[in-house]
Design a protein around this motif. Structure first.
Motif, PDB file in Angstrom:
ATOM      1  N   TRP A 154       0.866  -1.181   0.000  1.00  0.00           N
ATOM      2  CA  TRP A 154       0.000   0.000   0.000  1.00  0.00           C
ATOM      3  C   TRP A 154       0.906   1.235   0.000  1.00  0.00           C
ATOM      4  O   TRP A 154       1.734   1.387   0.886  1.00  0.00           O
ATOM      5  CB  TRP A 154      -0.897  -0.091   1.234  1.00  0.00           C
ATOM      6  N   ASP A 155       0.740   2.067  -1.028  1.00  0.00           N
ATOM      7  CA  ASP A 155       1.578   3.260  -1.174  1.00  0.00           C
ATOM      8  C   ASP A 155       0.891   4.417  -0.453  1.00  0.00           C
ATOM      9  O   ASP A 155       0.037   5.093  -1.026  1.00  0.00           O
ATOM     10  CB  ASP A 155       1.758   3.561  -2.669  1.00  0.00           C
ATOM     11  N   SER A 156       1.284   4.640   0.818  1.00  0.00           N
ATOM     12  CA  SER A 156       0.556   5.631   1.628  1.00  0.00           C
ATOM     13  C   SER A 156       0.957   7.066   1.284  1.00  0.00           C
ATOM     14  O   SER A 156       2.108   7.333   0.923  1.00  0.00           O
ATOM     15  CB  SER A 156       0.823   5.376   3.119  1.00  0.00           C
ATOM     16  N   ASN A 157      -0.013   7.962   1.443  1.00  0.00           N
ATOM     17  CA  ASN A 157       0.213   9.396   1.258  1.00  0.00           C
ATOM     18  C   ASN A 157       1.140   9.882   2.380  1.00  0.00           C
ATOM     19  O   ASN A 157       0.873   9.628   3.553  1.00  0.00           O
ATOM     20  CB  ASN A 157      -1.148  10.106   1.327  1.00  0.00           C
ATOM     21  N   ASP A 158       2.223  10.568   2.025  1.00  0.00           N
ATOM     22  CA  ASP A 158       3.193  10.984   3.040  1.00  0.00           C
ATOM     23  C   ASP A 158       2.721  12.195   3.852  1.00  0.00           C
ATOM     24  O   ASP A 158       3.328  12.536   4.858  1.00  0.00           O
ATOM     25  CB  ASP A 158       4.539  11.290   2.391  1.00  0.00           C
ATOM     26  N   ASN A 159       1.682  12.855   3.395  1.00  0.00           N
ATOM     27  CA  ASN A 159       1.137  13.993   4.141  1.00  0.00           C
ATOM     28  C   ASN A 159      -0.359  13.785   4.384  1.00  0.00           C
ATOM     29  O   ASN A 159      -1.195  14.485   3.814  1.00  0.00           O
ATOM     30  CB  ASN A 159       1.372  15.303   3.371  1.00  0.00           C
ATOM     31  N   PRO A 160      -0.693  12.823   5.232  1.00  0.00           N
ATOM     32  CA  PRO A 160      -2.118  12.532   5.437  1.00  0.00           C
ATOM     33  C   PRO A 160      -2.820  13.675   6.168  1.00  0.00           C
ATOM     34  O   PRO A 160      -2.236  14.325   7.033  1.00  0.00           O
ATOM     35  CB  PRO A 160      -2.094  11.272   6.305  1.00  0.00           C
ATOM     36  N   THR A 161      -4.063  13.910   5.790  1.00  0.00           N
ATOM     37  CA  THR A 161      -4.812  14.998   6.436  1.00  0.00           C
ATOM     38  C   THR A 161      -5.311  14.567   7.813  1.00  0.00           C
ATOM     39  O   THR A 161      -5.601  15.393   8.658  1.00  0.00           O
ATOM     40  CB  THR A 161      -6.012  15.411   5.564  1.00  0.00           C
ATOM     41  N   GLY A 162      -5.428  13.283   8.040  1.00  0.00           N
ATOM     42  CA  GLY A 162      -5.898  12.812   9.343  1.00  0.00           C
ATOM     43  C   GLY A 162      -5.994  11.302   9.362  1.00  0.00           C
ATOM     44  O   GLY A 162      -5.770  10.648   8.342  1.00  0.00           O
ATOM     45  N   PRO A 163      -6.345  10.750  10.535  1.00  0.00           N
ATOM     46  CA  PRO A 163      -6.402   9.283  10.638  1.00  0.00           C
ATOM     47  C   PRO A 163      -7.446   8.631   9.738  1.00  0.00           C
ATOM     48  O   PRO A 163      -7.207   7.571   9.164  1.00  0.00           O
ATOM     49  CB  PRO A 163      -6.736   9.048  12.113  1.00  0.00           C
ATOM     50  N   TYR A 164      -8.623   9.290   9.602  1.00  0.00           N
ATOM     51  CA  TYR A 164      -9.685   8.684   8.783  1.00  0.00           C
ATOM     52  C   TYR A 164      -9.256   8.601   7.323  1.00  0.00           C
ATOM     53  O   TYR A 164      -9.538   7.636   6.619  1.00  0.00           O
ATOM     54  CB  TYR A 164     -10.992   9.466   8.874  1.00  0.00           C
ATOM     55  N   ALA A 165      -8.578   9.675   6.878  1.00  0.00           N
ATOM     56  CA  ALA A 165      -8.135   9.707   5.474  1.00  0.00           C
ATOM     57  C   ALA A 165      -7.160   8.566   5.213  1.00  0.00           C
ATOM     58  O   ALA A 165      -7.218   7.914   4.154  1.00  0.00           O
ATOM     59  CB  ALA A 165      -7.472  11.053   5.177  1.00  0.00           C
ATOM     60  N   MET A 166      -6.284   8.307   6.191  1.00  0.00           N
ATOM     61  CA  MET A 166      -5.309   7.214   6.022  1.00  0.00           C
ATOM     62  C   MET A 166      -5.998   5.862   5.969  1.00  0.00           C
ATOM     63  O   MET A 166      -5.652   4.987   5.183  1.00  0.00           O
ATOM     64  CB  MET A 166      -4.297   7.223   7.172  1.00  0.00           C
ATOM     65  N   LEU A 167      -6.985   5.699   6.844  1.00  0.00           N
ATOM     66  CA  LEU A 167      -7.708   4.426   6.894  1.00  0.00           C
ATOM     67  C   LEU A 167      -8.434   4.175   5.569  1.00  0.00           C
ATOM     68  O   LEU A 167      -8.361   3.078   4.994  1.00  0.00           O
ATOM     69  CB  LEU A 167      -8.712   4.451   8.056  1.00  0.00           C
ATOM     70  N   ASN A 168      -9.096   5.237   5.069  1.00  0.00           N
ATOM     71  CA  ASN A 168      -9.820   5.103   3.802  1.00  0.00           C
ATOM     72  C   ASN A 168      -8.872   4.829   2.652  1.00  0.00           C
ATOM     73  O   ASN A 168      -9.162   4.019   1.770  1.00  0.00           O
ATOM     74  CB  ASN A 168     -10.629   6.377   3.515  1.00  0.00           C
ATOM     75  N   GLU A 169      -7.721   5.524   2.683  1.00  0.00           N
ATOM     76  CA  GLU A 169      -6.747   5.350   1.607  1.00  0.00           C
ATOM     77  C   GLU A 169      -6.256   3.898   1.561  1.00  0.00           C
ATOM     78  O   GLU A 169      -6.182   3.283   0.488  1.00  0.00           O
ATOM     79  CB  GLU A 169      -5.571   6.296   1.835  1.00  0.00           C
ATOM     80  N   ALA A 170      -5.933   3.361   2.746  1.00  0.00           N
ATOM     81  CA  ALA A 170      -5.440   1.979   2.812  1.00  0.00           C
ATOM     82  C   ALA A 170      -6.478   1.005   2.271  1.00  0.00           C
ATOM     83  O   ALA A 170      -6.174   0.103   1.490  1.00  0.00           O
ATOM     84  CB  ALA A 170      -5.088   1.626   4.255  1.00  0.00           C
TER      85      ALA A 170
END
Lengths: 250, 176
Positions: free
Chosen positions: A86-102
């Motif tokens: 999973w290529d994660s965004n290095d500047n996540p806007t918040g925890p929910y955004a990271m969870l959704n992205e994953a």
């Protein structure tokens, strides 16, 4: 026709051998078998390689195994059935955004098929800082995001975070109670000399309190399917070949 | 060790100190009060404070913290850990933190003739919606201003040492 000595003994040995195979095994307790789709990002890959000298997949697998063994007491068994990068965004806007992205990048949906297996829950590991938190879980979708956690004075606590989040998938609630030795308890504790640091209780214990244990036990059927264990329960003789567990799914 | 070698060793030490200080500078400047959704208070009775301000309009949360004020006690089963009587609330349930801000970020208060020191922790909401669960990190709020001041002073001091080092290094070189 006259049989040789070996010719007489061989069928006898084969008979004994097959008799063992056909004997119902006493191990028929069974458990809730939960298939896990595991994801890890580039930061996790880097930490696994540089800090632990492990391949990223092995580090994820090891942590999952350690935590999964703590759930055996509830007859829950987690099986990592697939790994994705999973290529994660290095500047996540918040925890929910990271969870959704994953979840979106892995294309996970509970009940999806992968390699002929039904995936029940999704565990995403990240090596980067999730803003404001160590991990999070969505108990409806069956997804968990866990940050590699290594606070000074506590050491590696990623397994605690994973245990905490997986417990949420079984409806265990957060607790905030002074002195309660429970992995769901986030009451702050102060670590003295030489660290001088605040930590959550959940980061320094792998135990569940009686209340959380009862909740998880009562909701053990939230995910997965009941696996008889292949031991021939109810007196029936079963020959289960590799991979045939799928037929047991309800 | 000659002077050139000494300056090289000093340069390495300064470089390490710069990296460490840069880390702390970022750590102390990232979060503001407004970013936290949950606030925890711990009130500890102190003998006297010359800078304490009078708490005349207490909110229920800080009153609860004061009512159970007490010292840190050793945590059972976790050596070297200490538990304090914290009271936790949503950010919008308490305005004490804003009163502190109005009083120049001083966390020593006087209430009913007794003096207290307040420790304040901030975090995000652990349960923002029925099916979403968050394991929040802890951030110490009460000493953020002090930490920023200390780190700021260290930044300036380190900068001054680098200037002295640069002058020393320049003097080593032969004039063209």
């Amino acid at each position: 026709m006259k049989l040789s000595r070996a010719g007489k003994i061989t069928p006898l040995l084969l008979l004994v051998f097959f008799a063992f195979l056909a004997t119902p095994l006493p191990v028929s307790a069974g458990s809730w078998r939960v298939h896990v789709l595991v994801a890890y990002d580039e930061e996790w890959q880097s930490i696994a390689n540089r800090v632990y000298a492990y391949p990223p997949r092995e580090l994820a697998s090891l942590l999952l195994y350690v935590v999964a063994s703590r759930f055996w007491t509830f007859n829950i068994e987690f099986y990592p059935m697939g790994y994705v990068f999973w290529d994660s965004n290095d500047n996540p806007t918040g925890p929910y955004a990271m969870l959704n992205e994953a979840m979106e990048e892995a294309g996970f949906e509970s009940g999806m098929m992968l390699g002929g297996y039904v995936m029940h829950i999704f565990v995403a590991f990240t090596g980067q800082d999730i803003p404001l938190c160590y991990g999070l879980a969505n108990s409806t979708l069956g997804i968990v995001l866990v940050e590699h956690t290594y606070p000074s004075g506590v050491g590696q606590a990623t397994d605690n975070v994973l245990q905490h989040e997986l417990s949420h998938l079984y409806d265990a609630d957060d607790e905030s109670e002074s002195g309660l030795d429970c992995v769901m308890n986030y009451y702050p504790q102060w670590i003295g000399f030489p660290y001088f640091k605040w930590v959550r209780t959940a980061l320094i214990t792998e135990n569940w309190c009686a209340g959380c244990s009862a909740t998880i036990m009562n909701h053990a059927d939230n995910w997965g399917y009941w696996d008889t264990g292949g031991g021939g329960g109810n007196g029936r003789i079963q020959f289960i070949a590799w991979g045939d567990e799928r037929v047991n799914e309800s | 060790m000659n002077r050139t070698q000494a300056l090289k060793v000093l340069a390495v030490c300064l470089a390490v100190a710069t990296v460490v200080l840069a880390y702390y500078t970022v750590q102390t400047s990232v979060y503001a009060y407004s970013e936290f959704e949950m606030i925890s208070y711990w009130a500890e009775e102190i003998d006297y404070s010359a800078v304490a301000w009078n708490l005349t309009e207490p909110d229920p949360i800080i009153l609860e913290a004061i009512s159970i004020a007490g010292p840190a006690v050793p945590s059972e089963g976790h050596p070297n850990c200490w538990l304090m009587p914290f009271v936790e609330a949503h950010r919008n349930e308490t305005n004490f933190i804003d009163q502190v801000h109005e009083h120049g970020d001083i966390w020593e208060i006087a209430y009913n003739g007794t003096y207290y020191y307040i420790t304040c922790l901030g975090s995000c909401d652990p349960h923002p919606s029925p099916d979403l669960w968050i394991f929040p990190e802890i951030y110490v709020i009460n000493d953020r201003r002090e930490a920023q001041t200390r780190v700021g002073a260290a930044d300036i001091s380190l900068g001054a040492v680098w200037v002295v080092w640069a002058i020393g290094w320049r003097k080593l070189k032969p004039e063209p």
